[in-house]
Design an enzyme around this catalytic site. Structure first.
Site, PDB file in Angstrom:
ATOM      1  CE  LYS A  72      -3.835   2.181   2.536  1.00 11.51           C
ATOM      2  NZ  LYS A  72      -4.781   2.042   3.666  1.00 11.51           N
ATOM      3  CB  SER A 147      -7.013   4.720   2.657  1.00 13.95           C
ATOM      4  OG  SER A 147      -6.463   3.965   3.726  1.00 13.95           O
ATOM      5  CB  SER A 171      -8.391   2.354   5.516  1.00 11.91           C
ATOM      6  OG  SER A 171      -8.741   3.713   5.579  1.00 11.91           O
TER       7      SER A 171
END
Length: 446
Positions: A72, A147, A171
């Site tokens: 990520k 996210s 997220s």
């Protein structure tokens, strides 16, 4: 007969590479081909193909040996661009891995690049000024969530077999629900964090695993959290709080999918804490935490390149007083004590309050006719777990109008295994993640 690693779970793929039946170079080559052919904008900052194939030819030992993964883009990766979704860091290439990348490399994974994320992880919709918007593989006009939206979309589209994510507000859970995969927020402190800031006063965010099966989820959790120990399955009492007594507006179809998936597993449970108190504590501590993190970067130039959500958090955070933070912390402590005493092992409610929205929007302004007064009010249902750092998992529950949803299971502190066992039970009963998004079979196979 069509064959591809993309139709294989990560655990089986790793076994195949260890045994010699599957060549890690072929897996890496196909991964890169599929990423290149994808229109989702899920995997970014790809490394050089020949370099990656050379790494695959001599995989390092470990639990993920030879497995291609993308980290990520909120996590530092040595030699790979880490932008945090902000233009000010568009050319930032760290020289040292953060804890997550280090754990993955140490386990033998081949890091091919990054998964897309919104600016500094703010908002559950993955778009930014560096890479643009990540699209949902189930409907490319819709958001992939965030996210960890890049990670969720990459898993669903079979671009990756495993993915890491992070979860401050929701997220890991929201994008998992919206992409028909599993995502888990572990007990806070189980996954090591970067040695920066105060790890005790405001521990709001944690990294965690995402996968297409509970077994793969547990595999990656064991890599990210060296202290994780699998516990034996036990009978669990599950309490269904639904919309938290009407506090959380839900789009039509959300509650029905979750209730159907939990049929026979959960009984009704009254909300154990007032939603407004949880929200007040959360927004105060979140804004304070974000402002303390961003403060050293907050120049006029940086602010000019930051999106409105960041400005909103900064303006709130910089005006908070010691009394504000102390009162919010007291509410959090009260909720943590109450969670320990609730008469169930697991609390269940939807992992998202609406289905994936139009990807051209910044965030939904209303749900079920109720106006959303902040950029993140529409995902309020995830904060009961986030505020007190207890484990929570999103389990796929099916589709409504072709769009996925997940149920959120919240456990007691340190009882992460309970949630994985329950997710495994639900997956065996209805393996939703075996379904593939439209067009998945038209992508290239090695």
């Amino acid at each position: 007969m069509l064959q591809s690693w993309a139709m294989t779970d990560a655990s089986s793929l790793i076994v195949g590479m260890r045994s010699g039946r599957t060549d890690p170079r072929d897996v890496t080559a196909e991964t890169l081909d599929r990423v290149a052919a994808s229109d989702l904008n899920a995997v970014v900052a790809l490394r050089d193909r020949e370099t990656l194939l050379a790494e695959a030819a001599a995989p390092r030992p470990g639990r993920l040996s030879g497995l291609p993964m993308a980290v990520k883009d909120l996590s530092e990766t040595a030699g790979i661009r880490t932008t945090y979704g902000h233009a000010a860091f568009a050319d930032n290439v760290p020289t040292v891995d953060g804890p997550t990348a280090a754990a993955l490399r140490g386990a033998g994974a081949i890091l091919i690049g990054k998964t897309n994320a919104p600016e500094f992880g703010l908002g559950s919709h993955t778009y930014n000024a560096v890479y643009g918007t990540t699209l949902n593989p189930w409907d490319r006009s819709r958001s992939a969530g965030g996210s960890s939206g890049g990670a969720g979309a990459a898993l669903a589209a079979r671009l990756l077999a495993l993915a890491d994510g992070s979860d401050m507000m929701g997220s890991l859970r929201n994008p998992s629900a919206w992409n028909n995969v599993f995502g888990m927020r572990p007990t806070h402190g189980m996954v090591p964090a970067a040695p920066a800031g105060d790890p005790i006063l405001h521990p709001l965010s944690t990294d965690g695993p995402m996968a297409r099966t509970p077994d793969d989820l547990e595999l990656l959790l064991g890599v990210l959290a060296p202290g994780y120990r699998k516990q034996d399955a036990r009978p669990l009492k599950v309490g269904w709080v639904g919309d938290w007594g009407g506090a959380y507006p839900m789009e039509d179809g959300v509650l029905a999918l979750c209730e159907t998936a939990l049929d026979g597993l959960a009984g009704p449970l009254a909300p154990p804490m007032r939603a407004p108190d949880i929200w007040h504590s959360w927004t105060t501590l979140r804004s304070f935490s974000i402002w303390q993190k961003i403060k050293p970067l907050w120049t006029d130039a940086f602010a000019a390149g930051s999106k409105p959500e960041m400005h909103w958090e900064v303006e709130r955070g910089r005006t908070l007083t010691l009394d504000d933070v102390t009162q919010a912390s007291a509410i959090r402590a009260r909720w943590a004590r109450r969670m320990e005493s609730v008469p169930v092992d697991v609390i269940a409610l939807p992992a998202a309050q609406c289905f994936p929205f139009d990807a051209r929007l910044d965030w939904p302004k209303s749900i079920a006719g109720r106006s959303m007064d902040t950029y993140h009010r529409w995902m309020e249902a995830v904060i009961p777990a986030s505020l007190i750092g207890v484990p929570a998992i999103s389990v796929p529950v099916g589709f409504h109008g072709g769009l996925p949803m997940g149920v959120q299971l919240i456990g007691k502190r340190g009882r992460d295994s309970d949630l994985i066992h329950l997710a495994r039970q639900m997956h065996r009963a209805q393996p939703w993640t075996e379904q593939r998004p439209p067009g998945i079979l038209n992508m290239p196979f090695g």
